[in-house]
Design a protein around this motif. Structure first.
Motif, PDB file in Angstrom:
ATOM      1  N   UNK A 175       0.832  -1.206   0.000  1.00  0.00           N
ATOM      2  CA  UNK A 175       0.000   0.000   0.000  1.00  0.00           C
ATOM      3  C   UNK A 175       0.861   1.248   0.000  1.00  0.00           C
ATOM      4  N   UNK A 176       0.301   2.328  -0.531  1.00  0.00           N
ATOM      5  CA  UNK A 176       0.944   3.623  -0.405  1.00  0.00           C
ATOM      6  C   UNK A 176       1.010   4.004   1.074  1.00  0.00           C
ATOM      7  N   UNK A 177       1.983   4.846   1.456  1.00  0.00           N
ATOM      8  CA  UNK A 177       2.178   5.159   2.874  1.00  0.00           C
ATOM      9  C   UNK A 177       0.933   5.640   3.608  1.00  0.00           C
ATOM     10  N   UNK A 178       0.143   6.511   3.004  1.00  0.00           N
ATOM     11  CA  UNK A 178      -1.023   7.046   3.709  1.00  0.00           C
ATOM     12  C   UNK A 178      -2.088   5.979   3.928  1.00  0.00           C
ATOM     13  N   UNK A 179      -2.295   5.115   2.947  1.00  0.00           N
ATOM     14  CA  UNK A 179      -3.278   4.044   3.127  1.00  0.00           C
ATOM     15  C   UNK A 179      -2.775   3.043   4.157  1.00  0.00           C
ATOM     16  N   UNK A 180      -1.504   2.751   4.134  1.00  0.00           N
ATOM     17  CA  UNK A 180      -0.937   1.848   5.143  1.00  0.00           C
ATOM     18  C   UNK A 180      -1.140   2.424   6.545  1.00  0.00           C
ATOM     19  N   UNK A 181      -0.974   3.729   6.691  1.00  0.00           N
ATOM     20  CA  UNK A 181      -1.177   4.387   7.981  1.00  0.00           C
ATOM     21  C   UNK A 181      -2.649   4.334   8.396  1.00  0.00           C
ATOM     22  N   UNK A 182      -3.551   4.519   7.432  1.00  0.00           N
ATOM     23  CA  UNK A 182      -4.990   4.489   7.744  1.00  0.00           C
ATOM     24  C   UNK A 182      -5.439   3.110   8.206  1.00  0.00           C
ATOM     25  N   UNK A 183      -4.818   2.063   7.652  1.00  0.00           N
ATOM     26  CA  UNK A 183      -5.199   0.694   7.995  1.00  0.00           C
ATOM     27  C   UNK A 183      -4.459   0.162   9.223  1.00  0.00           C
ATOM     28  N   UNK A 184      -3.471   0.888   9.691  1.00  0.00           N
ATOM     29  CA  UNK A 184      -2.618   0.413  10.788  1.00  0.00           C
ATOM     30  C   UNK A 184      -3.383   0.050  12.061  1.00  0.00           C
ATOM     31  N   UNK A 185      -4.467   0.744  12.429  1.00  0.00           N
ATOM     32  CA  UNK A 185      -5.159   0.403  13.681  1.00  0.00           C
ATOM     33  C   UNK A 185      -5.655  -1.040  13.758  1.00  0.00           C
ATOM     34  N   UNK A 186      -5.912  -1.690  12.626  1.00  0.00           N
ATOM     35  CA  UNK A 186      -6.374  -3.082  12.682  1.00  0.00           C
ATOM     36  C   UNK A 186      -5.253  -4.072  12.372  1.00  0.00           C
ATOM     37  N   UNK A 187      -4.084  -3.572  12.022  1.00  0.00           N
ATOM     38  CA  UNK A 187      -2.952  -4.458  11.779  1.00  0.00           C
ATOM     39  C   UNK A 187      -3.099  -5.267  10.499  1.00  0.00           C
TER      40      UNK A 187
END
Length: 281
Positions: free
Chosen positions: A122-134
């Motif tokens: 994923x692009x960095x921002x999408x990876x960051x958005x999805x980070x809360x669920x791992x």
């Protein structure tokens, strides 16, 4: 039963008949007591029946948070290693009515990525958005349409988060419109020697991201042209499918490609979770 009273409570009986004459002879009380006992017993039985019916109803409905729902949630989280790839990403997917104007679509799988983590997916921002669920595991496959004019990558991100975390992420995507942001597009999977060989970040035309709340899974898809052309105005599937949309992805039906394929992969996932005959690979 009195309103709000316990089973067996009875309203007092008040009589306005003629007064009885005084009589010192003892009187049998049985006939007066037995009807009251019978009425109390009937109320008690009725109360038990209503409670039992309510409990049975909740079992049948399977309300969120109950054992059945928790079991299904947990089962879905393990499908990435227990279900054959052909079941999650069928070689051919039929999309009846999935195209513009209700036209039928057929997608053929041309590549399956090795299951992996999410570090470079994923692009960095999408990876960051999805980070809360791992990210427990990521599965991806790329399809082409019947004319081989379009290519679409569909992905299943199996998360580590629990039901509360998935619900929170789903609300955030909905409330903040994250699924429509061009800086949160998923990346495609380009496979060499296939029509998707040139399907890179610059070729992304339309996409969809769906956060499931009854399973620890994020379903997404991203589509583009098979000839590798660069897209200057990508548009989310929701906007590209809207009436009157005039962008190139909308006119080509690429929003329908992404949304239609993602929906059918999601349906297959749900069917696999609910199937009692599921067998590990």
């Amino acid at each position: 039963m009195t309103p709000g009273g316990a089973p067996g409570s009875v309203r007092p009986v008040v009589s306005f008949g003629e007064p009885e004459e005084f009589d010192e002879r003892p009187r049998a009380r049985g006939p007066r007591v037995r009807p009251r006992i019978a009425a109390a017993a009937a109320c008690f039985v009725l109360g038990l029946g209503l409670i039992g019916g309510a409990v049975t109803g909740s079992w049948l409905v399977g309300e969120p948070g109950e054992t059945g729902a928790r079991d299904s949630f947990a089962a879905a989280g393990g499908l990435w290693h227990s279900v054959p790839v052909d079941q999650l990403f069928p070689p051919t997917v039929q999309g009846q009515g999935a195209g513009p104007g209700g036209a039928d679509r057929t997608w053929t799988r041309i590549a399956v990525a090795p299951d992996s983590g999410c570090a470079d997916a994923f692009d960095p921002l999408l990876r960051k958005a999805l980070a809360p669920v791992g990210c427990r595991r990521l599965l991806r496959a790329t399809y082409t349409d019947a004319t081989q004019s379009y290519v679409t990558t569909v992905g299943l991100l199996f998360a580590k988060g629990d039901a509360a975390a998935m619900s929170a992420l789903g609300r955030r995507f909905a409330d903040e419109g994250l699924a429509d942001r061009t800086d949160l597009m998923p990346r495609p999977y380009a496979a060499q020697d296939t029509p998707a060989a040139g399907f890179g970040p610059g070729q992304r035309a339309s996409w969809t991201v769906s956060v499931l709340t009854d399973a620890p899974v994020v379903v997404y898809a991203v589509s583009g042209w098979a000839d590798g052309r660069t897209v200057d105005d990508p548009q989310s599937a929701g906007k590209a499918m809207a009436s009157g949309a005039t962008t190139a992805p909308a006119q080509a039906g690429l929003g329908h490609e992404a949304k239609g394929l993602a929906d059918r992969v999601e349906r297959g996932l749900r069917k696999t979770v609910s199937s009692p005959t599921e067998k590990p690979s």
